[in-house]
Design a protein around this motif. Structure first.
Motif, PDB file in Angstrom:
ATOM      1  N   GLY A 189      76.217  64.590  26.813  1.00 23.64           N
ATOM      2  CA  GLY A 189      77.603  64.569  26.394  1.00 23.64           C
ATOM      3  C   GLY A 189      77.785  64.005  25.004  1.00 23.64           C
ATOM      4  N   ASP A 190      79.009  63.635  24.697  1.00 22.97           N
ATOM      5  CA  ASP A 190      79.375  63.163  23.359  1.00 22.97           C
ATOM      6  C   ASP A 190      79.295  61.639  23.283  1.00 22.97           C
ATOM      7  N   TYR A 191      78.544  61.149  22.291  1.00 12.33           N
ATOM      8  CA  TYR A 191      78.356  59.714  22.075  1.00 12.33           C
ATOM      9  C   TYR A 191      78.950  59.320  20.727  1.00 12.33           C
TER      10      TYR A 191
ATOM     11  N   GLN B 172      69.191  61.049   9.859  1.00 13.28           N
ATOM     12  CA  GLN B 172      70.343  61.051   8.959  1.00 13.28           C
ATOM     13  C   GLN B 172      71.136  59.763   9.171  1.00 13.28           C
ATOM     14  N   ARG B 173      71.692  59.242   8.091  1.00 15.98           N
ATOM     15  CA  ARG B 173      72.499  58.032   8.224  1.00 15.98           C
ATOM     16  C   ARG B 173      73.814  58.382   8.910  1.00 15.98           C
ATOM     17  N   ILE B 174      74.139  57.689   9.996  1.00 19.32           N
ATOM     18  CA  ILE B 174      75.345  58.009  10.752  1.00 19.32           C
ATOM     19  C   ILE B 174      76.385  56.888  10.713  1.00 19.32           C
ATOM     20  N   ALA B 175      75.982  55.679  10.318  1.00 18.01           N
ATOM     21  CA  ALA B 175      76.926  54.561  10.217  1.00 18.01           C
ATOM     22  C   ALA B 175      76.296  53.473   9.351  1.00 18.01           C
ATOM     23  N   TRP B 176      77.149  52.637   8.720  1.00 16.75           N
ATOM     24  CA  TRP B 176      76.601  51.585   7.871  1.00 16.75           C
ATOM     25  C   TRP B 176      77.632  50.473   7.660  1.00 16.75           C
ATOM     26  N   VAL B 177      77.110  49.296   7.293  1.00 18.30           N
ATOM     27  CA  VAL B 177      77.928  48.123   6.988  1.00 18.30           C
ATOM     28  C   VAL B 177      77.743  47.815   5.498  1.00 18.30           C
ATOM     29  N   PRO B 178      78.759  48.036   4.665  1.00 23.12           N
ATOM     30  CA  PRO B 178      78.602  47.801   3.220  1.00 23.12           C
ATOM     31  C   PRO B 178      78.610  46.323   2.838  1.00 23.12           C
TER      32      PRO B 178
ATOM     33  N   ALA C 156      80.437  59.579  13.624  1.00 25.41           N
ATOM     34  CA  ALA C 156      81.172  60.711  14.179  1.00 25.41           C
ATOM     35  C   ALA C 156      80.706  60.925  15.622  1.00 25.41           C
ATOM     36  N   VAL C 157      81.375  61.778  16.341  1.00 28.81           N
ATOM     37  CA  VAL C 157      80.942  62.121  17.698  1.00 28.81           C
ATOM     38  C   VAL C 157      79.642  62.909  17.612  1.00 28.81           C
ATOM     39  N   ILE C 158      78.647  62.502  18.391  1.00 24.77           N
ATOM     40  CA  ILE C 158      77.326  63.135  18.368  1.00 24.77           C
ATOM     41  C   ILE C 158      76.968  63.559  19.788  1.00 24.77           C
TER      42      ILE C 158
ATOM     43  N   VAL D  43      73.646  47.118  17.440  1.00 23.31           N
ATOM     44  CA  VAL D  43      73.935  48.555  17.469  1.00 23.31           C
ATOM     45  C   VAL D  43      74.447  48.887  18.863  1.00 23.31           C
ATOM     46  N   ALA D  44      75.616  49.483  18.917  1.00 21.57           N
ATOM     47  CA  ALA D  44      76.255  49.802  20.190  1.00 21.57           C
ATOM     48  C   ALA D  44      76.560  51.295  20.259  1.00 21.57           C
ATOM     49  N   TRP D  45      76.869  51.755  21.464  1.00 23.96           N
ATOM     50  CA  TRP D  45      77.325  53.128  21.642  1.00 23.96           C
ATOM     51  C   TRP D  45      78.426  53.171  22.690  1.00 23.96           C
TER      52      TRP D  45
END
Length: 269
Positions: free
Chosen positions: A125-127, A151-157, A174-176, A201-203
């Motif tokens: 499903g969608d995560y 691929q980079r999907i999230a980051w903390v600047p 994004a939804v994956i 890291v959470a989901w």
């Protein structure tokens, strides 16, 4: 492992129109549409289905084994806040394992780290993924178990508080869409300069309202070999004669990373 069985074709014979029963002459070379075999092993437990005289390629995904932790690599003596300062092309100072996708808070000063391995989704499903870190952090995910596809999907600047996933929009992916029991390469980079330090890291799993730190039950350490499905070869001798006929079939099963626990014969596909 080799098993043999004998089967009679009375059922097929009796299904024929009565006039054809007396004139039918059977030549059986491969029982490809009538009798199948499958094998299960002690590692991944997934069957490989076969037809007589022909091996059917197993699916790409053979399930996940070796879950429970993920690799944590640490480079010490590195000042600065940016993940680009981590010397990933050199060997880490030390390597540990984590039982969830979270490093201990207040570990040390002036270090960079990489947490990597594979995630194994429990359901299809969608995560949505989230990252929290002090200082910078990045989360990378591959569509397969190969790092080359990440691929980079999230980051903390800039620094955020522990378990804070909402200060920056970039902390949420994004939804994956993921498939259950398939391995995906995952990697988180984290850089600490001074003061407090942390990484989580959470989901959010399909159909659930709350996010959770990814547990060890869905993590596999980097470098763990993917399980290999067992192979089975089902063969029969050439038989000629009038129906009903008796045919002996032999199934040979082998497995490269475990032991064969069961071989089944069954009608149909």
């Amino acid at each position: 492992m080799t098993l043999s069985i004998t089967t009679k074709w009375n059922d097929l014979y009796l299904q024929l129109p009565i006039l054809l029963r007396y004139f039918l002459f059977i030549v059986i070379i491969a029982l490809s549409q009538s009798l199948n075999a499958s094998a299960k092993d002690s590692v991944e437990g997934n069957p490989t289905n076969l037809v007589a005289g022909k091996v059917i390629d197993p699916p790409v995904s053979t399930g996940c084994s070796g879950t429970g932790s993920i690799v944590w690599e640490i480079w010490t003596g590195i000042s600065g806040r940016e993940v680009s300062l981590i010397p990933l092309n050199t060997s880490p100072t030390t390597t540990q394992t984590l039982s969830s996708f979270s490093i201990p808070a207040h570990t040390m000063e002036d270090y960079g780290s990489r947490v990597r391995g594979y995630i194994c989704p429990p359901v299809s499903g969608d995560y949505v993924f989230y990252i929290s870190s002090d200082n910078q952090g990045e989360l990378w995910l591959s569509s397969t178990d190969q790092p080359s596809g990440k691929q980079r999907i999230a980051w903390v600047p800039t620094v955020v508080g522990q378990n804070d996933y909402s200060t920056h929009a970039s902390q949420q992916s994004a939804v994956i869409t993921l498939q259950a029991n398939q391995r995906y390469y995952v990697e988180a980079l984290h850089k600490e300069n001074g003061g407090g330090d942390h990484l989580q890291v959470a989901w959010k799993k399909p159909g659930e309202a709350d996010k959770e730190i990814i547990p060890g039950a869905s993590l596999i350490p980097f470098g763990t070999p993917a399980p290999v499905a067992p192979t089975v070869l089902l063969t029969s001798q050439q038989v000629s004669g009038s129906a009903p006929a008796t045919v002996t079939l032999t199934a040979s099963a082998s497995d490269g990373d475990g032991t064969i626990s069961k071989v089944e014969f069954y009608n149909g596909s």
